[in-house]
Design a protein around this motif. Sequence first.
Motif, PDB file in Angstrom:
ATOM      1  N   PHE A 105       0.828  -1.184  -0.008  1.00  0.00           N
ATOM      2  CA  PHE A 105       0.077  -0.068  -0.094  1.00  0.00           C
ATOM      3  C   PHE A 105       1.049   1.417   0.013  1.00  0.00           C
ATOM      4  N   MET A 106       1.820   1.231   0.936  1.00  0.00           N
ATOM      5  CA  MET A 106       2.722   2.600   1.002  1.00  0.00           C
ATOM      6  C   MET A 106       3.598   2.595  -0.128  1.00  0.00           C
ATOM      7  N   ALA A 107       4.046   1.542  -0.886  1.00  0.00           N
ATOM      8  CA  ALA A 107       4.916   1.690  -1.895  1.00  0.00           C
ATOM      9  C   ALA A 107       4.140   2.414  -3.310  1.00  0.00           C
ATOM     10  N   TRP A 108       2.786   2.644  -3.115  1.00  0.00           N
ATOM     11  CA  TRP A 108       2.097   3.229  -4.103  1.00  0.00           C
ATOM     12  C   TRP A 108       1.843   4.842  -3.953  1.00  0.00           C
ATOM     13  N   ILE A 109       2.191   5.072  -2.455  1.00  0.00           N
ATOM     14  CA  ILE A 109       1.834   6.703  -2.239  1.00  0.00           C
ATOM     15  C   ILE A 109       3.047   7.374  -2.691  1.00  0.00           C
ATOM     16  N   PRO A 110       2.665   8.513  -3.742  1.00  0.00           N
ATOM     17  CA  PRO A 110       3.811   9.184  -4.237  1.00  0.00           C
ATOM     18  C   PRO A 110       4.407  10.213  -3.394  1.00  0.00           C
ATOM     19  N   VAL A 111       5.073   9.875  -2.266  1.00  0.00           N
ATOM     20  CA  VAL A 111       5.920  10.749  -1.549  1.00  0.00           C
ATOM     21  C   VAL A 111       7.243  10.279  -1.279  1.00  0.00           C
ATOM     22  N   LEU A 123      14.202   3.257 -10.205  1.00  0.00           N
ATOM     23  CA  LEU A 123      14.115   2.757 -11.398  1.00  0.00           C
ATOM     24  C   LEU A 123      12.807   2.326 -11.987  1.00  0.00           C
ATOM     25  N   THR A 124      11.838   1.964 -11.120  1.00  0.00           N
ATOM     26  CA  THR A 124      10.629   1.459 -11.330  1.00  0.00           C
ATOM     27  C   THR A 124       9.605   2.517 -10.738  1.00  0.00           C
ATOM     28  N   MET A 125       9.893   3.691 -10.395  1.00  0.00           N
ATOM     29  CA  MET A 125       8.848   4.578  -9.837  1.00  0.00           C
ATOM     30  C   MET A 125       8.412   5.475 -11.298  1.00  0.00           C
ATOM     31  N   PRO A 126       9.011   5.516 -12.177  1.00  0.00           N
ATOM     32  CA  PRO A 126       8.480   6.511 -13.279  1.00  0.00           C
ATOM     33  C   PRO A 126       7.249   5.749 -14.030  1.00  0.00           C
ATOM     34  N   PRO A 127       7.663   4.424 -14.354  1.00  0.00           N
ATOM     35  CA  PRO A 127       6.524   3.606 -15.006  1.00  0.00           C
ATOM     36  C   PRO A 127       5.529   3.237 -14.220  1.00  0.00           C
TER      37      PRO A 127
END
Length: 171
Positions: free
Chosen positions: A51-57, A88-92
């Motif tokens: 869940f927290m991995a998808w929070i854009p902070v 590396l994975t954040m932009p896509p």
Amino acid sequence: MPKHLIKRWMPDHKTLKEHKHLRLFGDLLLDANLWHLNRRSAAGAFAVGLFMAWIPVPFQMLLAAGGAILFRVNLPLSVALVWLTNPLTMPPLFYAAYVVGCHLLGQPSQHIEIEFTWSWLTSVFETIAPPLLLGSLVLAILSSITGYVVVRGLWRLSIVRQWRNRGADKE
């Protein structure tokens, strides 16, 4: 099997207790439930971490640690799972969240020229933020539920196999 596999990848609890950013949780880190690894704590840690991995902070690890403390699930696993969104994975991944948000809001996705300036950030915040945040929330909830269910299922499957093997060994 899942327990040994997870333990191999988990960060050391002593290292996490001494981490400069996690010290703010103080004595809350002494709760034994945060360091145990069982079916409930591992599944809950997957739910919190994904869940927290998808929070854009930028401070996802602190959010994961706080969530692990709040829900009393495995803290090292929760913190480690936020690294699903690494540089590396954040932009896509966040682009996918933006596209999902645009689809849910019924608006077309825009082609955006990225500039690393404050004025650019404030100018596109109104157009990008609503679909990005909605898409991130939806994907966070889906990932969290999926991670929880998959870990619980795999753990149960592993236990059933162990019991069957014990029965076969006795015969």
